[in-house]
Write a protein that holds these residues in place. Sequence first.
Motif, PDB file in Angstrom:
ATOM      1  N   GLU A   5       0.831  -1.208   0.000  1.00 23.94           N
ATOM      2  CA  GLU A   5       0.000   0.000   0.000  1.00 23.94           C
ATOM      3  C   GLU A   5       0.870   1.265   0.000  1.00 23.94           C
ATOM      4  O   GLU A   5       0.573   2.227  -0.713  1.00 23.94           O
ATOM      5  CB  GLU A   5      -0.943  -0.005   1.199  1.00 23.94           C
ATOM      6  N   LYS A   6       1.950   1.244   0.780  1.00 23.97           N
ATOM      7  CA  LYS A   6       2.852   2.396   0.815  1.00 23.97           C
ATOM      8  C   LYS A   6       3.461   2.649  -0.562  1.00 23.97           C
ATOM      9  O   LYS A   6       3.552   3.796  -1.013  1.00 23.97           O
ATOM     10  CB  LYS A   6       3.962   2.181   1.847  1.00 23.97           C
ATOM     11  N   ARG A   7       3.872   1.573  -1.227  1.00 26.87           N
ATOM     12  CA  ARG A   7       4.437   1.722  -2.571  1.00 26.87           C
ATOM     13  C   ARG A   7       3.392   2.241  -3.556  1.00 26.87           C
ATOM     14  O   ARG A   7       3.693   3.097  -4.391  1.00 26.87           O
ATOM     15  CB  ARG A   7       4.993   0.385  -3.067  1.00 26.87           C
ATOM     16  N   ALA A   8       2.187   1.717  -3.471  1.00 27.26           N
ATOM     17  CA  ALA A   8       1.123   2.144  -4.385  1.00 27.26           C
ATOM     18  C   ALA A   8       0.746   3.609  -4.153  1.00 27.26           C
ATOM     19  O   ALA A   8       0.498   4.347  -5.110  1.00 27.26           O
ATOM     20  CB  ALA A   8      -0.098   1.240  -4.244  1.00 27.26           C
ATOM     21  N   HIS A  46      -5.878  -3.642  -1.204  1.00 29.99           N
ATOM     22  CA  HIS A  46      -6.510  -3.010  -2.358  1.00 29.99           C
ATOM     23  C   HIS A  46      -5.538  -2.152  -3.166  1.00 29.99           C
ATOM     24  O   HIS A  46      -5.960  -1.336  -3.976  1.00 29.99           O
ATOM     25  CB  HIS A  46      -7.691  -2.136  -1.907  1.00 29.99           C
ATOM     26  N   SER A  47      -4.259  -2.340  -2.966  1.00 30.83           N
ATOM     27  CA  SER A  47      -3.270  -1.479  -3.619  1.00 30.83           C
ATOM     28  C   SER A  47      -3.388  -1.505  -5.145  1.00 30.83           C
ATOM     29  O   SER A  47      -3.105  -0.512  -5.803  1.00 30.83           O
ATOM     30  CB  SER A  47      -1.850  -1.851  -3.197  1.00 30.83           C
ATOM     31  N   GLU A  51      -4.931   3.569  -8.086  1.00 32.28           N
ATOM     32  CA  GLU A  51      -4.948   4.555  -9.161  1.00 32.28           C
ATOM     33  C   GLU A  51      -6.362   4.789  -9.679  1.00 32.28           C
ATOM     34  O   GLU A  51      -6.831   5.925  -9.771  1.00 32.28           O
ATOM     35  CB  GLU A  51      -4.044   4.146 -10.319  1.00 32.28           C
ATOM     36  N   GLU A  52      -7.071   3.729  -9.977  1.00 30.56           N
ATOM     37  CA  GLU A  52      -8.431   3.855 -10.495  1.00 30.56           C
ATOM     38  C   GLU A  52      -9.372   4.437  -9.439  1.00 30.56           C
ATOM     39  O   GLU A  52     -10.129   5.371  -9.717  1.00 30.56           O
ATOM     40  CB  GLU A  52      -8.953   2.503 -10.969  1.00 30.56           C
ATOM     41  N   GLY A  53      -9.326   3.900  -8.243  1.00 34.02           N
ATOM     42  CA  GLY A  53     -10.245   4.333  -7.187  1.00 34.02           C
ATOM     43  C   GLY A  53     -10.028   5.770  -6.764  1.00 34.02           C
ATOM     44  O   GLY A  53     -10.983   6.556  -6.710  1.00 34.02           O
TER      45      GLY A  53
END
Length: 136
Positions: A5-8, A46-47, A51-53
């Motif tokens: 998640e942090k990377r995303a 959910h990473s 981008e989409e969300g």
Amino acid sequence: MGLLEKRAVKEYQDNKYNALVSEINQIAGYEIEFDVKWDTLAVNDHSHLFEEGFTKVYFMPVINALKEITKDDLGKEALKETLKKIIVKNEEGVSYYESAYSYSEKVLTIDHEPFTNMDNVSDRSNFLVEFLSSKM
């Protein structure tokens, strides 16, 4: 928030967020302050949807609404007098746009789950036009 998640989030911030904020400020004609509570948006597991969300739930409705509001000088002036800051967060578990927006002291707060009803961009956009216009 785990490493994925942090990377995303970092990837989104580096590759998407700044461009979206720039577009919003260009449409508005002035700089709107943003306060994004990234830790509340970064839902574990959910990473792959960040981008989409994030884009569809938070930023595209603002872009679409501001384009409609600023289509004439009256709207541009009203927006500049009305909106100084946007807070983006996911703290209350709101999944319906009708309950996701609040406004106080020239601050628009968007508190919406980032991956629920992602494709309802036009509904959120239209609602936001009416919501912000009622504050002007």
